[in-house]
Write a protein that holds these residues in place. Structure first.
Motif, PDB file in Angstrom:
ATOM      1  N   GLN A 163       0.843  -1.223   0.000  1.00 48.95           N
ATOM      2  CA  GLN A 163       0.000   0.000   0.000  1.00 48.95           C
ATOM      3  C   GLN A 163       0.864   1.253   0.000  1.00 48.95           C
ATOM      4  OE1 GLN A 163      -3.321   0.728   2.440  1.00 48.95           O
ATOM      5  NE2 GLN A 163      -4.332  -1.184   1.969  1.00 48.95           N
ATOM      6  N   ARG A 164       1.966   1.202   0.736  1.00 48.67           N
ATOM      7  CA  ARG A 164       2.849   2.380   0.806  1.00 48.67           C
ATOM      8  C   ARG A 164       3.411   2.705  -0.582  1.00 48.67           C
ATOM      9  NH1 ARG A 164       5.425   5.096   5.422  1.00 48.67           N
ATOM     10  NH2 ARG A 164       7.292   5.807   4.409  1.00 48.67           N
ATOM     11  N   ARG A 165       3.840   1.640  -1.279  1.00 48.58           N
ATOM     12  CA  ARG A 165       4.374   1.851  -2.626  1.00 48.58           C
ATOM     13  C   ARG A 165       3.307   2.479  -3.519  1.00 48.58           C
ATOM     14  NH1 ARG A 165       7.210  -2.919  -1.927  1.00 48.58           N
ATOM     15  NH2 ARG A 165       5.533  -4.169  -2.787  1.00 48.58           N
ATOM     16  N   GLN A 179       3.663   5.093  18.907  1.00 46.92           N
ATOM     17  CA  GLN A 179       3.303   4.031  19.854  1.00 46.92           C
ATOM     18  C   GLN A 179       3.071   2.709  19.120  1.00 46.92           C
ATOM     19  OE1 GLN A 179       0.956   5.116  23.156  1.00 46.92           O
ATOM     20  NE2 GLN A 179       0.891   7.275  22.629  1.00 46.92           N
ATOM     21  N   ARG A 180       3.470   1.645  19.770  1.00 48.68           N
ATOM     22  CA  ARG A 180       3.370   0.316  19.177  1.00 48.68           C
ATOM     23  C   ARG A 180       3.068  -0.719  20.257  1.00 48.68           C
ATOM     24  NH1 ARG A 180       3.585   3.238  15.394  1.00 48.68           N
ATOM     25  NH2 ARG A 180       5.050   3.297  13.683  1.00 48.68           N
ATOM     26  N   TYR A 181       2.826  -1.971  19.814  1.00 46.52           N
ATOM     27  CA  TYR A 181       2.794  -3.108  20.743  1.00 46.52           C
ATOM     28  C   TYR A 181       3.871  -4.083  20.300  1.00 46.52           C
ATOM     29  CZ  TYR A 181      -1.360  -1.455  23.066  1.00 46.52           C
ATOM     30  OH  TYR A 181      -2.213  -0.703  23.822  1.00 46.52           O
ATOM     31  N   ALA A 197       9.223   1.753   9.522  1.00 46.11           N
ATOM     32  CA  ALA A 197       8.408   1.429   8.347  1.00 46.11           C
ATOM     33  C   ALA A 197       7.287   2.433   8.105  1.00 46.11           C
ATOM     34  CB  ALA A 197       7.809   0.034   8.520  1.00 46.11           C
ATOM     35  N   HIS A 198       6.786   3.058   9.172  1.00 45.26           N
ATOM     36  CA  HIS A 198       5.660   3.988   9.032  1.00 45.26           C
ATOM     37  C   HIS A 198       6.107   5.451   8.981  1.00 45.26           C
ATOM     38  CE1 HIS A 198       2.288   1.127   9.426  1.00 45.26           C
ATOM     39  NE2 HIS A 198       3.172   0.424  10.115  1.00 45.26           N
ATOM     40  N   LEU A 199       7.388   5.686   8.763  1.00 41.27           N
ATOM     41  CA  LEU A 199       7.885   7.060   8.634  1.00 41.27           C
ATOM     42  C   LEU A 199       6.913   7.858   7.762  1.00 41.27           C
ATOM     43  CD1 LEU A 199      10.537   8.879   9.064  1.00 41.27           C
ATOM     44  CD2 LEU A 199      10.958   8.366   6.666  1.00 41.27           C
ATOM     45  N   CYS A 200       6.602   9.070   8.200  1.00 41.73           N
ATOM     46  CA  CYS A 200       5.582   9.882   7.511  1.00 41.73           C
ATOM     47  C   CYS A 200       5.747   9.837   5.986  1.00 41.73           C
ATOM     48  CB  CYS A 200       5.666  11.327   7.994  1.00 41.73           C
ATOM     49  SG  CYS A 200       4.534  12.414   7.124  1.00 41.73           S
ATOM     50  N   LEU A 201       4.696   9.440   5.307  1.00 47.02           N
ATOM     51  CA  LEU A 201       4.746   9.322   3.848  1.00 47.02           C
ATOM     52  C   LEU A 201       4.664  10.710   3.196  1.00 47.02           C
ATOM     53  CD1 LEU A 201       4.964   7.085   1.763  1.00 47.02           C
ATOM     54  CD2 LEU A 201       2.493   6.880   1.768  1.00 47.02           C
TER      55      LEU A 201
HETATM   56  C1  HEM Z   1       4.714  18.628  10.059  1.00 47.70           C
HETATM   57  C2  HEM Z   1       3.986  17.764   9.365  1.00 47.70           C
HETATM   58  C3  HEM Z   1       3.873  16.295   9.673  1.00 47.70           C
HETATM   59  C4  HEM Z   1       4.343  15.564  10.725  1.00 47.70           C
HETATM   60  C5  HEM Z   1       5.143  16.065  11.923  1.00 47.70           C
HETATM   61  C6  HEM Z   1       3.941  14.201  10.500  1.00 47.70           C
HETATM   62  C7  HEM Z   1       4.260  13.153  11.349  1.00 47.70           C
HETATM   63  C8  HEM Z   1       3.968  11.837  11.086  1.00 47.70           C
HETATM   64  C9  HEM Z   1       4.355  10.736  11.932  1.00 47.70           C
HETATM   65  C10 HEM Z   1       5.135  10.844  13.241  1.00 47.70           C
HETATM   66  C11 HEM Z   1       3.902   9.593  11.343  1.00 47.70           C
HETATM   67  C12 HEM Z   1       4.119   8.160  11.858  1.00 47.70           C
HETATM   68  C13 HEM Z   1       2.951   7.656  12.687  1.00 47.70           C
HETATM   69  C14 HEM Z   1       3.275   6.309  13.306  1.00 47.70           C
HETATM   70  O1  HEM Z   1       4.335   5.753  13.068  1.00 47.70           O
HETATM   71  O2  HEM Z   1       2.419   5.788  14.049  1.00 47.70           O
HETATM   72  C15 HEM Z   1       3.222   9.960  10.125  1.00 47.70           C
HETATM   73  C16 HEM Z   1       2.647   9.061   9.246  1.00 47.70           C
HETATM   74  C17 HEM Z   1       2.026   9.435   8.080  1.00 47.70           C
HETATM   75  N1  HEM Z   1       1.905  10.705   7.557  1.00 47.70           N
HETATM   76 FE1  HEM Z   1       2.618  12.407   8.410  1.00 47.70          FE
HETATM   77  N2  HEM Z   1       3.224  14.126   9.337  1.00 47.70           N
HETATM   78  C18 HEM Z   1       3.166  15.376   8.795  1.00 47.70           C
HETATM   79  C19 HEM Z   1       2.517  15.742   7.622  1.00 47.70           C
HETATM   80  C20 HEM Z   1       1.930  14.879   6.739  1.00 47.70           C
HETATM   81  C21 HEM Z   1       1.300  15.248   5.495  1.00 47.70           C
HETATM   82  C22 HEM Z   1       1.196  16.686   4.970  1.00 47.70           C
HETATM   83  C23 HEM Z   1       0.841  14.111   4.923  1.00 47.70           C
HETATM   84  C24 HEM Z   1       0.119  13.927   3.617  1.00 47.70           C
HETATM   85  C25 HEM Z   1      -0.591  14.830   3.020  1.00 47.70           C
HETATM   86  C26 HEM Z   1       1.175  13.006   5.794  1.00 47.70           C
HETATM   87  C27 HEM Z   1       0.875  11.690   5.546  1.00 47.70           C
HETATM   88  C28 HEM Z   1       1.223  10.632   6.377  1.00 47.70           C
HETATM   89  C29 HEM Z   1       0.871   9.257   6.095  1.00 47.70           C
HETATM   90  C30 HEM Z   1       0.089   8.746   4.889  1.00 47.70           C
HETATM   91  C31 HEM Z   1       1.372   8.501   7.168  1.00 47.70           C
HETATM   92  C32 HEM Z   1       1.240   6.983   7.365  1.00 47.70           C
HETATM   93  C33 HEM Z   1       2.492   6.281   6.869  1.00 47.70           C
HETATM   94  C34 HEM Z   1       2.466   4.795   7.126  1.00 47.70           C
HETATM   95  O3  HEM Z   1       1.719   4.334   7.989  1.00 47.70           O
HETATM   96  O4  HEM Z   1       3.191   4.066   6.435  1.00 47.70           O
HETATM   97  N3  HEM Z   1       1.824  13.518   6.887  1.00 47.70           N
HETATM   98  N4  HEM Z   1       3.267  11.325   9.985  1.00 47.70           N
END
Ligand code: HEM
Length: 461
Positions: free
Chosen positions: A110-112, A331-333, A396-400
């Motif tokens: 899904q990420r890809r 947060q994780r388990y 792996a879940h680094l913000c996409l």
């Molecule tokens: C300052 C801005 C942002 C910060 C600090 C931030 C921070 C984060 C963090 C910490 C996660 C990881 C959550 C976890 O591991 O449980 C995350 C995931 C994600 N973020 Fe961001 N985010 C920002 C902006 C955005 C924007 C603008 C978008 C898209 C429009 C976005 C889309 C996503 C998506 C899709 C994920 C899930 C990735 C995955 O599960 O593989 N984020 N974000």
């Protein structure tokens, strides 16, 4: 403090992490409610990079420091899962799984698929439209007006992401998105609010409207035969739904279409609010940024290349992400037993990874409490130390959307500073952030706004 990260599958004869002393029954509830990042930092200094915390009926293990981020980056998927942490939130959107709650191959797949729609290209090729949108959303501001900062940015950011990723303005739905996200995260994810809030008519109304907006965005795209040169996120999702074996069911398509609208409300909007505050508290930094901003717009709409060259603006955005990290931890388990820095973590343990704690460690960021925009430039490049800078999470879940967010923050702030002048209501004003649940400037942060003369002479058409 160990400077080498040590983890292993072998847990026999290894003790549990030290338990932080707390009050009977309440445990560390007060410290967590007051300021959990500060509490974790104090414990890190006192106890080390792993410790257990008790708060009422909850118990969790915190891992912290660059060693924790390196652990998550390198082997996080072997030992940790976000599924149970996000599960109830995902169910609230009418599905069993969503990108944030997935693990393993399905998550990678899904990420890809979503990567292109969430990439920085979504904004890089749309500077004129984005600048015009910001200008139209601020056209009604009057000189001398008192401005409630957070809702102002929530509107601007949510509109941008709705248009860029889904080609559908959220308009009046913005208030519903804000209200839904705050309640759902507080009740279902971080569990710091009571569950009866989910039964309140105002919440139910907001939730209904959020899903309605996603359906509207999908229907709008389905009924249009415009072929876009560069497909956006919704185009990609709809193209998938037309294939023989779609990756997303219809319900998952709707939940995925909510993503662009929620992604920036608590993250980019909070960061922009903190950035404006930080600039107003540092007049020398503001002067450097203003000089760049005026240069940036001198010949009309700036290019992505020109924006990238704005080193003071970039340094300010990065320093804001360091000092005001809106997502302080993930947060994780634990899904398997493991040992971390000599202590045992058992499968099923709730683990908090204090990803942004190293932002405040002087060995990585000297004088961590001073706002210093030059840290990010060579030769210092302090953020490049392994595991030290993690405003967007780790593993792996680094913000996409991290690349998109960086450009969005810089472009939004440059456009606003070019056309408007802001001032604090009092020079001594100090912001009172809250954790609600993301680190936020809250709704009590107001500024005064004025038009800028240079902008009127040089308006971007
Ligand atoms: C300052 C801005 C942002 C910060 C600090 C931030 C921070 C984060 C963090 C910490 C996660 C990881 C959550 C976890 O591991 O449980 C995350 C995931 C994600 N973020 Fe961001 N985010 C920002 C902006 C955005 C924007 C603008 C978008 C898209 C429009 C976005 C889309 C996503 C998506 C899709 C994920 C899930 C990735 C995955 O599960 O593989 N984020 N974000």
């Amino acid at each position: 403090m160990p400077d080498r990260v040590v983890w292993s599958h072998e847990v026999t004869n290894i003790p549990l992490p030290p338990l932080v002393k707390g009050l009977p029954i309440l445990g560390s509830s007060f410290e967590l409610a007051a300021d959990s990042p500060k509490f974790f930092l104090n414990q890190y200094h006192e106890v080390g990079s792993i410790f257990r915390v008790r708060a009422l009926d909850r118990q969790f293990t915190v891992i912290a420091g660059t060693e924790a981020n390196q652990f998550v980056n390198q082997v996080g998927t072997e030992f940790l899962s976000g599924k149970d942490f996000w599960q109830d939130f995902v169910k609230e959107l009418g599905v069993d799984e969503l990108l944030v709650s997935l693990d393993g191959d399905r998550h990678q797949q899904q990420r890809r698929f979503l990567k292109s729609g969430y990439s920085r290209n979504a904004i890089i090729h749309a500077f004129p439209e984005t600048i015009q949108l910001i200008q139209s959303l601020t056209a009604d501001l009057r000189s001398g007006q008192r401005l409630q900062v957070l809702p102002f940015f929530q509107k601007i950011i949510c509109e941008q992401l709705g248009m860029l990723l889904a080609d559908c303005s959220p308009g009046e739905y913005c208030a519903d998105l804000v209200s839904f996200l705050q309640t759902a995260l507080n009740v279902l994810v971080v569990r710091q609010s009571p569950s009866f809030l989910l039964w309140m008519p105002s919440y139910k109304h907001a939730k209904r409207r959020v899903l309605e907006l996603a359906r509207i965005a999908i229907a709008k795209r389905r009924s249009s035969d415009v072929k876009r040169e560069r497909p956006n996120l919704i185009d990609d999702l709809i193209a998938d739904s037309k294939t023989l074996h779609p990756m997303f069911s219809e319900a998952e398509l709707i939940a995925a279409a909510v993503g662009p609208y929620l992604a920036g409300i608590d993250t980019v909007a909070n960061t922009c609010s903190f950035m404006l505050y930080a600039l107003l508290k540092s007049p020398e930094v503001m002067a450097k940024v203003m000089q760049e901003v005026d240069l940036l717009f001198r010949d009309g709409i700036p290019s992505a290349e020109q924006l990238r060259g704005m080193s003071a603006l970039h340094g300010t955005a990065m320093e804001t992400l360091r000092m005001y990290p809106v997502a302080a931890a993930i947060q994780r388990y634990a899904i398997a037993d493991f040992a971390f820095q000599g202590y045992r973590v058992e499968a099923g343990t709730h683990v908090i990874i204090a990803t942004t704690l190293p932002h405040f460690l002087p060995q990585f960021f000297p004088n961590p409490n001073s706002f210093d925009i030059d840290r990010f430039h060579p030769p210092r490049s302090e953020h490049k130390q392994n595991g030290a800078f993690a405003p967007f999470g780790a593993g792996a879940h680094l913000c996409l959307g991290n690349g998109l967010a960086e450009v969005q923050i810089m472009l939004t702030m440059a456009t606003l500073l070019h056309q408007l002048e802001f001032s604090l209501e009092s020079p001594n004003y100090t912001i009172q952030p809250t954790n609600n649940p993301t680190f936020s400037p809250g709704n009590k942060f107001y500024l005064c706004v004025q038009g800028r003369n240079s902008y009127d002479k040089n308006r971007v058409e």
